[in-house]
Design an enzyme around this catalytic site. Structure first.
Site, short mmCIF file in Angstrom:
data_model
loop_
_atom_site.label_atom_id
_atom_site.label_comp_id
_atom_site.label_asym_id
_atom_site.label_seq_id
_atom_site.Cartn_x
_atom_site.Cartn_y
_atom_site.Cartn_z
N GLN A 73 27.18 26.57 -76.77
CA GLN A 73 28.30 25.76 -76.29
C GLN A 73 27.85 24.42 -75.74
O GLN A 73 28.43 23.38 -76.02
CB GLN A 73 29.06 26.54 -75.21
N THR A 100 24.85 32.29 -76.21
CA THR A 100 26.18 31.71 -76.44
C THR A 100 26.39 30.48 -75.57
O THR A 100 27.01 29.50 -76.00
CB THR A 100 27.28 32.74 -76.19
N ILE A 112 37.43 31.65 -80.06
CA ILE A 112 37.49 30.31 -80.65
C ILE A 112 36.10 29.79 -80.98
O ILE A 112 35.90 28.59 -81.21
CB ILE A 112 38.22 29.33 -79.71
N GLY A 113 35.12 30.70 -80.99
CA GLY A 113 33.74 30.32 -81.27
C GLY A 113 32.86 30.34 -80.04
O GLY A 113 31.64 30.14 -80.14
N VAL A 153 31.15 26.82 -69.33
CA VAL A 153 30.31 25.76 -69.90
C VAL A 153 30.89 25.15 -71.17
O VAL A 153 30.34 24.18 -71.69
CB VAL A 153 28.89 26.29 -70.21
N ASN A 192 25.47 34.95 -71.06
CA ASN A 192 24.63 35.13 -72.23
C ASN A 192 23.99 33.78 -72.53
O ASN A 192 24.69 32.82 -72.86
CB ASN A 192 25.47 35.62 -73.41
N GLU A 226 33.23 23.14 -71.97
CA GLU A 226 33.57 21.72 -72.00
C GLU A 226 32.61 20.85 -71.20
O GLU A 226 32.66 19.62 -71.29
CB GLU A 226 35.00 21.55 -71.49
N ARG A 247 26.92 31.75 -62.88
CA ARG A 247 26.34 32.81 -63.67
C ARG A 247 26.49 32.51 -65.17
O ARG A 247 27.57 32.15 -65.63
CB ARG A 247 27.01 34.14 -63.35
N ILE A 248 25.41 32.65 -65.89
CA ILE A 248 25.44 32.51 -67.35
C ILE A 248 25.45 33.93 -67.92
O ILE A 248 24.49 34.68 -67.78
CB ILE A 248 24.21 31.73 -67.85
#
Length: 761
Positions: free
Chosen positions: A660, A656, A469-470, A725, A653, A727, A650-651
């Site tokens: 967001q 991306t 969804i992006g 992340v 990436n 929202e 944890r992130i």
């Protein structure tokens, strides 16, 4: 690295470009309404022009007589179909062509199918209806509405969160803030229009539709069409914006599929921008009465929050944001109540951060009001009320770095250098204001499945019926597989968006990365285990009899901690295989034992961060800072600076995730200053049903948006360690802007969106 590709910190993945980035920007990506299909017919919806009443008669003959028209479907034509049910992936129980009753503005009353889109559109304009109209109720304060408690009437809210003796604490509090806040109706306007393309091959149906819930759509459409779900395939490889709008099944899909069967041709229906305002769900307007009682040193002793949310006559939908707000700070007592106001609108549903955006706005605004009343810095007031144990059930937070976010943000924003007095800062003819607010979002995670295949050349294929969804789920799922199996991301192919793939939960509630990556991780670890076992149990070789726990997989080799290694080709020979493929099922803590079975049946299981089934409260946090400039004479509002600092596990990436969070901040600004769906209160009909009059931000509206992601490790949330992340970023932004407007002008605005007329003395 550039701001858009932040350098990873601890527990953060590399900012690798999106797997599908190139084909998206070059136009090669095939969205559901783009699929080339032979002998395609085109359908156009006809929608009603009243908000409450009944269709007395409908004239279809003129449309049927138009050139190239294949069929017109209306009342009496689809009676054999099952009606939507709210609990089965639908956002509404209204079946528009099963009954002539009109529940809301723009309800579907017919579908015209023709050889060309232009012919269908022209014929649709020939359809006319006569109505038996009733006086509708448009808004929260309209005559004729019905108000009921959400608890016990809406599935999402079992009981209103509360603790302690609020009445006594409120009565005894030396410092009090008592205020009312309002948030508007907001409508989804994704770049990609809503659409359905249906194609039959004997008794098998293929549906191309942008959806955040492929398996849910597949199973529900099969039920409505009285057919086996195994004979339905839903394809949705790319979605051009969703944010909740494409999460639920709408009444349109089954009607279009039925039409395709009747005309014996594939049928494509693309919903117009105007019709998207009435045939899809939206964010409901809300009213909030918030009371905060505190001691003179700032400790909050009483938090009362009663809210009113608009819903439809047909369905009891609630977002119920008090589940989050009641756990945010260290209140001594809490009393909440959510009310539903039933009016003549279509049923609302999810819109990015559904509960938090409208509910955090009043809370974070009233926190700011309390800070000014106490003459305390708003950040320091939050520090006084920061907690490690939430007040409702006494559970610990799995991790909570809220004040670290504030401390980092305050330094980066030069927060403490401002003049705290309202209306004290100016630059020429511009009033300057600064505000801050908390961002928070529960860590949702769902039952998920995945299949991973590794071949002897180190190529990987990942399959999961998740949805792009992006957010970049293709990329982060690929990164998880590449990391665990020791290859470059370029060696990974990720397949998603097809109901024939292993099912994944709805792509909503910021759960996709956590859920899908946890399932991919599990499948990859099963592959690793097979390879490691083959290596240590081999009759000979460099890794014979080694400890499995001391092995890793990198660059096409299984490698021991002392450097000894064995190639994949050798190990595949030992296994007598050319590929290794593993299927994995991830069941989150607190999920029922049959959650995977339900997932295959189209019903996902999301475990919320505040769920009673888990041992901790699991939230992602952030601190948002904003500078506004307001012209002294015209009262124009400008936002030269937005800063968000976030701690979200944890992130996967940083590129991306940054995208967001930045998008969330911008949408939060839109929520504060621009977005509002306006209704004619007399007719309960939308006035601004297009992008000319429904305002969203453009580049010139916000000059600088900065995002900081703090390193955070949370071992309790899920195997991937991800909080989500998608929202988080737009929660609290509206309050931060309203607080900045007060700092700039000394005028407290409690109704969104904030407009020029609100600031004129």
């Amino acid at each position: 690295m550039s701001q858009a590709t932040p350098k990873p910190d601890a527990n953060q993945g590399e900012p690798l470009p999106r797997i599908d980035g190139r084909i998206k920007v070059t136009g090669e990506a095939c969205y559901p309404a783009d699929f080339p299909i032979g002998n395609l017919a085109y359908a156009v919806l006809v929608t009603g022009t009243i908000a409450r009443g009944e269709v007395e008669s409908i004239e279809l003959d003129a449309a049927r007589a138009m050139p190239n028209v294949l069929a017109v479907i209306s009342y009496g034509d689809v009676d054999e179909l099952q009606k939507p049910e709210l609990a089965k992936s639908n956002y509404t129980s209204v079946a528009p062509l099963h009954s002539r009753k009109i529940w809301h503005d723009g309800q579907i009353i017919a579908l015209v199918i023709a050889e060309t889109f232009q012919a269908a559109e022209a014929a649709a304009k020939k359809v006319t209806a006569k109505y038996r109209e009733q006086q509708p109720s448009a808004n929260l304060d309209s005559l004729g509405t019905e108000t009921i408690p959400a608890a016990g009437n809406a599935s999402r809210l079992k009981k209103d969160p509360s603790t302690g003796d609020f009445s006594r604490a409120w009565q005894d509090a030396p410092i009090k803030v008592d205020a009312e806040y309002l948030t508007p109706t907001q409508t989804h306007n994704p770049i990609e229009l809503f659409s359905t393309t249906a194609m039959w091959n004997d008794d098998k149906l293929t549906v191309y539709e942008p959806t955040q819930n492929v398996h849910g759509l597949r199973n529900e459409i099969a039920r409505q069409l009285n057919m086996d779900a195994m004979n339905v395939r839903v394809i949705s490889p790319y979605i051009g914006g969703a944010f909740g709008s494409k999460g639920a099944v709408t009444p349109r899909t089954a009607i279009v599929a039925y039409a395709a069967k009747q005309v014996k041709r594939p049928v494509r229906c693309v919903v117009s921008r105007e019709q998207g305002f009435t045939t899809q769900p939206y964010r409901a307007p809300t009213r909030h009465h918030v009371r905060l009682g505190a001691t003179a040193d700032g400790k909050i002793t009483a938090y009362g929050h009663e809210s009113w949310e608009l819903t439809s006559r047909s369905d009891n939908y609630a977002v119920a944001g008090t589940e989050t707000t009641s756990r945010l700070y260290g209140y001594a007592t809490v009393l909440t109540k959510v009310n539903l106001v039933k009016a003549d609108r279509q049923t609302p549903s999810y819109m990015r951060s559904p509960p938090e955006v409208p509910y955090i706005f009043p809370l974070e605004s009233v926190i700011d009001e309390l800070a000014y009343q106490l003459n305390k810095d708003p950040i320091e007031l939050r520090r006084i009320n920061d907690i490690n144990i939430e007040p409702i059930n006494g559970k610990p937070f799995s991790s909570r770095h809220l004040m670290q976010c504030y401390d980092h943000g305050a330094k980066a924003f030069n927060w403490y250098a401002r003049d705290r007095r309202p209306a004290s800062m100016r630059d020429g003819e511009w009033l300057i204001g600064m505000g801050c607010a908390t961002a928070v979002y529960p860590t949702n995670v769902g039952a998920a499945t995945a299949r991973v295949r590794l071949d002897v050349k180190g190529k990987i294929r990942v399959q999961s019926c998740s949805h792009e969804i992006g957010t970049g789920v293709r990329t982060v799922a690929g990164q998880m597989a590449a990391e665990r199996l020791g290859v470059a991301l370029s060696a990974v192919t990720v397949e998603i968006g097809d109901s024939e793939l292993p099912p994944a939960p709805v792509s909503g509630g910021s759960n996709s990365t956590a859920s899908v990556c946890s399932a991919v991780l599990k499948a990859c670890d099963q592959i690793r285990a097979r390879l490691f076992k083959a290596a240590v149990n081999a009759p000979s070789g460099a890794l014979k009899n080694r400890e499995i726990n001391n092995l890793d997989l990198r660059d096409g080799f299984v490698i021991a901690n002392d450097g000894a290694k064995q190639s994949l080709s050798e190990l595949f020979d030992l296994l007598g295989a050319g590929v290794i493929e593993e299927y994995a099922e991830f069941l989150p803590e607190g999920a029922p034992h049959d959650a995977i079975q339900k997932l295959y049946g189209g019903t996902g299981t999301l475990i919320s961060g505040s769920s009673e089934q888990i041992k901790q409260v699991r939230f992602a946090f952030g601190a948002e800072f904003v500078e506004v400039r307001i012209h002294m004479r015209t009262r124009e509002i400008r936002i030269p600076r937005l800063l968000g600092v976030f701690a979200a596990g944890r992130i996967m990436n940083t590129r991306t995730a940054h995208s967001q969070l930045m998008g969330g901040l911008i949408w939060g600004a839109s929520s504060a200053l621009l977005e509002s769906t306006e209704f004619d209160a007399r007719a309960a009909r939308i006035v601004n049903r297009d992008l000319q009059d429904y305002l969203v931000p453009v580049n010139a509206d916000i000059e600088a948006v900065d995002v900081v992601m703090l390193p955070e490790v949370d071992e309790h949330i899920n195997p991937a360690g991800v909080k989500g992340v998608g929202e988080l970023g737009n929660v609290g932004t509206n309050a931060a802007i309203a607080n900045a407007v007060f700092h700039a002008t000394g005028k407290r605005i409690r109704r969104l969106p904030i407009r020029i007329e609100d600031l004129i003395a």
